[in-house]
Design an enzyme around this catalytic site. Structure first.
Site, PDB file in Angstrom:
ATOM      1  N   GLU A 161     -69.716  43.897   2.336  1.00  6.62           N
ATOM      2  CA  GLU A 161     -68.313  43.592   2.026  1.00  6.62           C
ATOM      3  C   GLU A 161     -67.387  44.507   2.820  1.00  6.62           C
ATOM      4  O   GLU A 161     -66.368  44.060   3.369  1.00  6.62           O
ATOM      5  CB  GLU A 161     -68.065  43.769   0.530  1.00  6.62           C
ATOM      6  N   ASP A 211     -64.825  42.995   5.566  1.00  6.87           N
ATOM      7  CA  ASP A 211     -63.388  43.223   5.421  1.00  6.87           C
ATOM      8  C   ASP A 211     -62.780  43.680   6.744  1.00  6.87           C
ATOM      9  O   ASP A 211     -61.710  43.206   7.152  1.00  6.87           O
ATOM     10  CB  ASP A 211     -63.154  44.271   4.331  1.00  6.87           C
ATOM     11  N   GLU A 259     -66.262  38.264   1.844  1.00 12.25           N
ATOM     12  CA  GLU A 259     -66.224  39.302   2.877  1.00 12.25           C
ATOM     13  C   GLU A 259     -67.637  39.770   3.228  1.00 12.25           C
ATOM     14  O   GLU A 259     -67.943  40.017   4.407  1.00 12.25           O
ATOM     15  CB  GLU A 259     -65.371  40.476   2.399  1.00 12.25           C
TER      16      GLU A 259
END
Length: 252
Positions: free
Chosen positions: A54, A58, A130
């Site tokens: 994640e 991102d 993400e």
């Protein structure tokens, strides 16, 4: 410990629906593993949750959105580009897209988290999306992520620009109501329909005791925005900008 066989199969099917042909399936299994599953299964110490992916996803997403906006809007100033990027990569919009993809249904999570609505929780959905992007980046590179997100970028930009107009509609309705009636509009959800992972909300707006508009949307906020537009239209203000002449007309 290995992943549950039904989870592995659901990941394979999800990737096929999403147009992703994985080279390293384990990356995508990790991307769709919520930490609550590992908390409930301490024996699965060889498995990893999706939080590191994640983090990577991102960063990849933020860069790709920035580059896309820079090319897509060559005349836009830095401040506008920054605001647009923040809106496009925001949790709410990412969660909505993740729900459309069906990510919540595939997520491997603990029974407690699942029973508590974890598959619908925006934070879980946006984080998993993400993580999926992070896995795709490691598996196939930046171009693969760009291709996967191509339609989302354009749709998200249109939605963000539309939301700006909607917020203006709510502001205009509030200004008019306070000036003419000395009251603030109130919004209330009057119906929820559709599937659990993609509900449709219907919101009505009142000025005092009078119901003056109704709207629907995929979130309470978007439904309220639609209700404000409907109210402006019913009041004859949809093309107006709150001029003194229009205000005096409505007073009469």
């Amino acid at each position: 410990m290995s992943y549950p066989s039904d989870f592995v199969e659901s990941v394979v099917q999800f990737l096929a629906r999403s147009g992703i042909q994985p080279r390293r399936l384990a990356l995508f299994q990790q991307a769709l593993t919520h930490r609550s599953y590992l908390n409930e299964h301490p024996e699965a110490s060889d498995l990893t949750d999706n939080e590191r992916l994640e983090f990577l996803g991102d960063a990849v997403l933020s860069f790709l959105v920035a580059r896309w906006l820079y090319r897509r809007l060559p005349a836009a100033p830095e401040g506008d580009l920054t605001r647009l990027r923040a809106a496009i990569v925001g949790n709410e919009r990412l969660a909505q897209y993740a729900a459309e993809l069906g990510i919540g249904e595939v997520l491997l999570m603990g029974k407690g988290e699942g029973a508590g609505g974890g598959r619908l929780r925006k934070r879980n959905l946006s984080g998993a999306l993400e993580a999926l992007l992070g896995a795709l980046y490691l598996d196939q590179g930046q171009r693969a992520v760009q291709r996967f997100l191509k339609d989302y970028f354009e749709r998200a930009l249109v939605a963000v620009q539309h939301d700006r107009s909607d917020r203006d509609a709510r502001s205009r309705l509030q200004e008019w109501a306070q000036k003419v009636h000395n009251q603030t509009p109130s919004y209330q959800v009057i119906a929820i329909s559709g599937a659990e992972h993609a509900p449709t909300f219907t919101v009505a707006v009142w000025i005092g005791a009078e119901r003056c508009g109704t709207g629907s949307g995929s979130s309470k906020r978007s439904a309220a925005q639609a209700a404000a537009r409907d109210a402006l239209k019913s009041l004859g203000l949809s093309e107006a900008r709150g001029s003194d002449e229009e205000t005096s007309d409505h007073r009469r």
